[in-house]
Design an enzyme around this catalytic site. Structure first.
Site, PDB file in Angstrom:
ATOM      1  N   HIS A  18     -12.549  -0.297 -32.149  1.00 11.21           N
ATOM      2  CA  HIS A  18     -11.466  -0.494 -33.127  1.00 11.21           C
ATOM      3  C   HIS A  18     -11.882   0.037 -34.503  1.00 11.21           C
ATOM      4  CE1 HIS A  18     -10.408  -4.247 -30.549  1.00 11.21           C
ATOM      5  NE2 HIS A  18      -9.456  -3.357 -30.321  1.00 11.21           N
ATOM      6  N   LYS A  42      -2.030 -13.597 -24.196  1.00 15.08           N
ATOM      7  CA  LYS A  42      -3.491 -13.721 -24.198  1.00 15.08           C
ATOM      8  C   LYS A  42      -3.914 -15.041 -24.838  1.00 15.08           C
ATOM      9  CE  LYS A  42      -4.377  -8.766 -24.566  1.00 15.08           C
ATOM     10  NZ  LYS A  42      -4.931  -7.674 -25.386  1.00 15.08           N
ATOM     11  N   SER A 130     -11.979  -6.096 -25.902  1.00 16.39           N
ATOM     12  CA  SER A 130     -12.389  -7.377 -26.504  1.00 16.39           C
ATOM     13  C   SER A 130     -12.716  -8.390 -25.409  1.00 16.39           C
ATOM     14  CB  SER A 130     -11.272  -7.906 -27.415  1.00 16.39           C
ATOM     15  OG  SER A 130     -11.036  -6.996 -28.458  1.00 16.39           O
TER      16      SER A 130
HETATM   17  N1  COA Z   1     -11.895   0.346 -28.773  1.00 13.77           N
HETATM   18  C1  COA Z   1     -12.204  -0.775 -28.115  1.00 13.77           C
HETATM   19  N2  COA Z   1     -11.298  -1.568 -27.523  1.00 13.77           N
HETATM   20  C2  COA Z   1     -10.029  -1.187 -27.589  1.00 13.77           C
HETATM   21  C3  COA Z   1      -9.620  -0.026 -28.254  1.00 13.77           C
HETATM   22  C4  COA Z   1     -10.620   0.753 -28.873  1.00 13.77           C
HETATM   23  N3  COA Z   1     -10.341   1.879 -29.527  1.00 13.77           N
HETATM   24  N4  COA Z   1      -8.287   0.089 -28.151  1.00 13.77           N
HETATM   25  C5  COA Z   1      -7.878  -0.957 -27.456  1.00 13.77           C
HETATM   26  N5  COA Z   1      -8.917  -1.724 -27.110  1.00 13.77           N
HETATM   27  C6  COA Z   1      -8.899  -2.940 -26.314  1.00 13.77           C
HETATM   28  C7  COA Z   1      -8.398  -4.143 -27.057  1.00 13.77           C
HETATM   29  O1  COA Z   1      -9.460  -4.890 -27.613  1.00 13.77           O
HETATM   30  C8  COA Z   1      -7.688  -4.916 -25.982  1.00 13.77           C
HETATM   31  O2  COA Z   1      -8.638  -5.715 -25.305  1.00 13.77           O
HETATM   32  P1  COA Z   1      -8.188  -7.081 -24.610  1.00 13.77           P
HETATM   33  O3  COA Z   1      -7.029  -6.772 -23.707  1.00 13.77           O
HETATM   34  O4  COA Z   1      -9.397  -7.475 -23.869  1.00 13.77           O
HETATM   35  O5  COA Z   1      -7.813  -8.011 -25.734  1.00 13.77           O
HETATM   36  C9  COA Z   1      -7.220  -3.879 -24.991  1.00 13.77           C
HETATM   37  O6  COA Z   1      -7.974  -2.738 -25.274  1.00 13.77           O
HETATM   38  C10 COA Z   1      -5.756  -3.546 -25.123  1.00 13.77           C
HETATM   39  O7  COA Z   1      -5.522  -3.150 -26.465  1.00 13.77           O
HETATM   40  P2  COA Z   1      -4.058  -3.151 -27.037  1.00 13.77           P
HETATM   41  O8  COA Z   1      -3.151  -2.463 -26.089  1.00 13.77           O
HETATM   42  O9  COA Z   1      -4.118  -2.636 -28.439  1.00 13.77           O
HETATM   43  O10 COA Z   1      -3.671  -4.679 -26.966  1.00 13.77           O
HETATM   44  P3  COA Z   1      -3.591  -5.684 -28.099  1.00 13.77           P
HETATM   45  O11 COA Z   1      -3.334  -7.033 -27.537  1.00 13.77           O
HETATM   46  O12 COA Z   1      -4.771  -5.572 -28.989  1.00 13.77           O
HETATM   47  O13 COA Z   1      -2.307  -5.181 -28.928  1.00 13.77           O
HETATM   48  C11 COA Z   1       0.062  -4.983 -29.300  1.00 13.77           C
HETATM   49  C12 COA Z   1      -1.060  -4.958 -28.280  1.00 13.77           C
HETATM   50  C13 COA Z   1      -0.120  -6.165 -30.218  1.00 13.77           C
HETATM   51  C14 COA Z   1       0.004  -3.740 -30.168  1.00 13.77           C
HETATM   52  C15 COA Z   1       1.404  -5.059 -28.543  1.00 13.77           C
HETATM   53  O14 COA Z   1       1.315  -6.127 -27.633  1.00 13.77           O
HETATM   54  C16 COA Z   1       2.571  -5.298 -29.494  1.00 13.77           C
HETATM   55  O15 COA Z   1       3.063  -4.391 -30.090  1.00 13.77           O
HETATM   56  N6  COA Z   1       3.010  -6.569 -29.599  1.00 13.77           N
HETATM   57  C17 COA Z   1       4.116  -6.942 -30.467  1.00 13.77           C
HETATM   58  C18 COA Z   1       5.328  -7.361 -29.670  1.00 13.77           C
HETATM   59  C19 COA Z   1       6.210  -6.174 -29.388  1.00 13.77           C
HETATM   60  O16 COA Z   1       6.669  -5.478 -30.283  1.00 13.77           O
HETATM   61  N7  COA Z   1       6.494  -5.959 -28.108  1.00 13.77           N
HETATM   62  C20 COA Z   1       7.280  -4.847 -27.655  1.00 13.77           C
HETATM   63  C21 COA Z   1       6.419  -3.637 -27.445  1.00 13.77           C
HETATM   64  S1  COA Z   1       7.381  -2.255 -26.937  1.00 13.77           S
END
Ligand code: COA
Length: 162
Positions: A18, A42, A130
């Protein structure tokens, strides 16, 4: 005109992957907002304040970063706060399918042309998530180099590991 980017996620906790995306984004845009979202799917280890504090601590040397937390639709937050781009990191090809669906759904919900910009995660971080960090720490494994040192210590202390 100044360009404002949003990089959102649950960051539970922030990892070196990140952080790498945040640093690279900070060179591309005038203002980068890191948005900590509560993902209802989560079970978080760290509360939102702890997660925002951890991001603030690890990005303290970057002067165009702002950290916020919000809940609800990402597109609504983007519309309400006049962002120009939304940043996403791509780690492996399997991320792509989920990301394209999310980007396309979000683009229907934006009230102006907002680009989703994908940055390729560095190969050395492409396997990190994560959840994996938390699992390895909980089971006594070493995550040095995958999360910032201070985050490593905070994660260990959550599991009462010295
Ligand atoms: N390096 C290391 N880890 C990474 C990474 C990187 N560059 N990019 C992503 N990851 C990891 C994250 O830590 C996460 O791990 P986890 O699942 O063990 O927690 C996983 O990859 C998935 O990441 P991500 O897809 O970014 O999930 P998130 O939960 O961190 O974020 C949101 C997702 C919040 C952006 C998305 O759920 C959202 O937009 N929510 C708002 C509600 C909404 O608008 N919904 C409609 C969407 S169309």
């Amino acid at each position: 005109m100044k360009k404002k980017a949003l990089y959102a996620g649950s960051f539970d906790p922030i990892t070196c992957g990140h952080l790498d995306i945040i640093k690279r984004t900070s060179k591309m845009y005038d203002e980068v907002v890191v948005g900590v979202i509560t993902n209802p799917n989560k079970n978080a280890l760290f509360d939102v304040k702890e997660r925002t504090d951890m991001i603030a601590c690890t990005t303290r040397n970057l002067d165009n970063i702002k950290i916020v937390s919000f809940s609800g639709l990402l597109a609504k937050y983007v519309n309400d706060n006049h962002f120009d781009v939304v940043i996403r990191g791509l780690r492996v090809t399997t991320d792509f399918e989920y990301e394209i669906q999310m980007a396309q759904m979000n683009s229907r919900l934006y009230n102006k042309d907002i680009e989703t910009v994908f940055l390729m995660t560095q190969p050395k971080y492409s396997f990190i998530s994560s959840s994996m960090i938390k699992e390895v720490v909980m089971l006594g494994g070493e995550v040095k180099g995958l999360v910032p040192d201070e985050i490593c210590e905070l994660t260990k202390s959550k599991f009462n590991i010295k």
